[in-house]
Write an enzyme that holds these catalytic residues in place. Structure first.
Site, PDB file in Angstrom:
ATOM      1  N   ASP A   1       0.830  -1.202   0.000  1.00 27.34           N
ATOM      2  CA  ASP A   1       0.000   0.000   0.000  1.00 27.34           C
ATOM      3  C   ASP A   1       0.864   1.251   0.000  1.00 27.34           C
ATOM      4  O   ASP A   1       0.749   2.110  -0.872  1.00 27.34           O
ATOM      5  CB  ASP A   1      -0.942   0.004   1.208  1.00 27.34           C
ATOM      6  CG  ASP A   1      -2.058  -1.021   1.074  1.00 27.34           C
ATOM      7  OD1 ASP A   1      -2.290  -1.503  -0.057  1.00 27.34           O
ATOM      8  OD2 ASP A   1      -2.698  -1.348   2.092  1.00 27.34           O
TER       9      ASP A   1
ATOM     10  N   GLN B   1       0.357  -1.533   5.562  1.00 27.58           N
ATOM     11  CA  GLN B   1      -0.892  -2.064   5.017  1.00 27.58           C
ATOM     12  C   GLN B   1      -2.024  -1.198   5.572  1.00 27.58           C
ATOM     13  O   GLN B   1      -2.214  -1.114   6.792  1.00 27.58           O
ATOM     14  CB  GLN B   1      -1.095  -3.525   5.423  1.00 27.58           C
ATOM     15  CG  GLN B   1      -2.364  -4.106   4.828  1.00 27.58           C
ATOM     16  CD  GLN B   1      -2.436  -5.616   4.981  1.00 27.58           C
ATOM     17  OE1 GLN B   1      -3.233  -6.092   5.773  1.00 27.58           O
ATOM     18  NE2 GLN B   1      -1.628  -6.359   4.252  1.00 27.58           N
TER      19      GLN B   1
ATOM     20  N   LYS C   1      -5.944  -0.083   6.049  1.00 28.67           N
ATOM     21  CA  LYS C   1      -7.291  -0.635   6.064  1.00 28.67           C
ATOM     22  C   LYS C   1      -8.274   0.399   6.609  1.00 28.67           C
ATOM     23  O   LYS C   1      -8.346   0.647   7.815  1.00 28.67           O
ATOM     24  CB  LYS C   1      -7.338  -1.905   6.928  1.00 28.67           C
ATOM     25  CG  LYS C   1      -6.551  -3.067   6.346  1.00 28.67           C
ATOM     26  CD  LYS C   1      -7.097  -3.495   5.000  1.00 28.67           C
ATOM     27  CE  LYS C   1      -6.249  -4.559   4.344  1.00 28.67           C
ATOM     28  NZ  LYS C   1      -6.690  -4.858   2.970  1.00 28.67           N
TER      29      LYS C   1
END
Length: 205
Positions: free
Chosen positions: A47, A71, A73
């Site tokens: 990411d 990462q 989210k």
């Protein structure tokens, strides 16, 4: 369908804003970063990636870290994370590979000195063991709370066993792996993150 597409687009915008919150610092006269990457890096951690200048930065254990992988989210609603989510593929939108398995695989692929972050708008559940394990210096795991004088039948012993069994590793390997992990929960919502990014851009002209 429309709602799912909108949620996906908002999640992508949140990730992009998180990237720009890092990338804008490249414009500083004395930038702390050599590079900031978007959609590149180890599988599951592509990411956002940051490479620090010079010899890197010191982590919570006093080790040098040159590269960090994030990462990201974002979630529509206010959710909660538990210790089981770290070994549940669904928690990161997967079907077979969980967050900690992604860390294990990235380390085995040659990224053993890097640091791996789970960045999310969700918060750690107040009544879950994970609440006791995340430190406030950098979202690091407080490993003595998980490993020291905690028998296999204790609540922390059961957490260790669940994680090690899922990853197919022993507890020493688990301890080494977790020392490279950071959990950044309760991150700013989309509007607040956008405001923060605008301030950074203003600061760098």
């Amino acid at each position: 369908m429309v709602g799912a597409i909108r949620a996906s687009n908002l999640g992508k915008r949140w990730q992009a804003l998180f990237f720009w919150s890092k990338a804008a610092r490249l414009l500083l006269e004395h930038s702390p970063f050599e590079t900031v990457q978007f959609e590149q890096g180890p599988k599951g951690f592509d990411d956002v990636g940051v490479t620090h200048c010079d010899d890197g930065v010191l982590d919570h254990a006093g080790r040098r870290v040159k590269t960090e992988h994030y990462q990201c989210k974002w979630h529509v609603g206010q959710g909660e994370l538990t210790h089981q989510d770290l070994i549940d593929p669904k928690a990161i939108g997967g079907t077979s590979i969980s967050f900690l398995e992604r860390v294990r695989d990235a380390v085995r692929a040659g990224n053993e000195t890097d640091r791996f972050h789970w960045v999310t708008t969700e918060r750690v559940a107040a009544n879950d063991q994970l609440q006791e394990l995340i430190g406030n210096e950098s979202g690091e795991f407080v490993l003595n709370r998980l490993f020291d004088n905690k028998g296999p039948g204790s609540k922390m012993g059961r957490v260790r066993a669940a994680w090690a069994d899922r990853l197919g590793i022993n507890e020493d390997e688990l301890k080494s792996l977790l020392s490279r992990v950071s959990m950044k929960s309760g991150q700013p919502d989309l509007e607040k993150l956008a405001e923060d990014v605008y301030l950074v851009f203003h600061a760098v002209g």
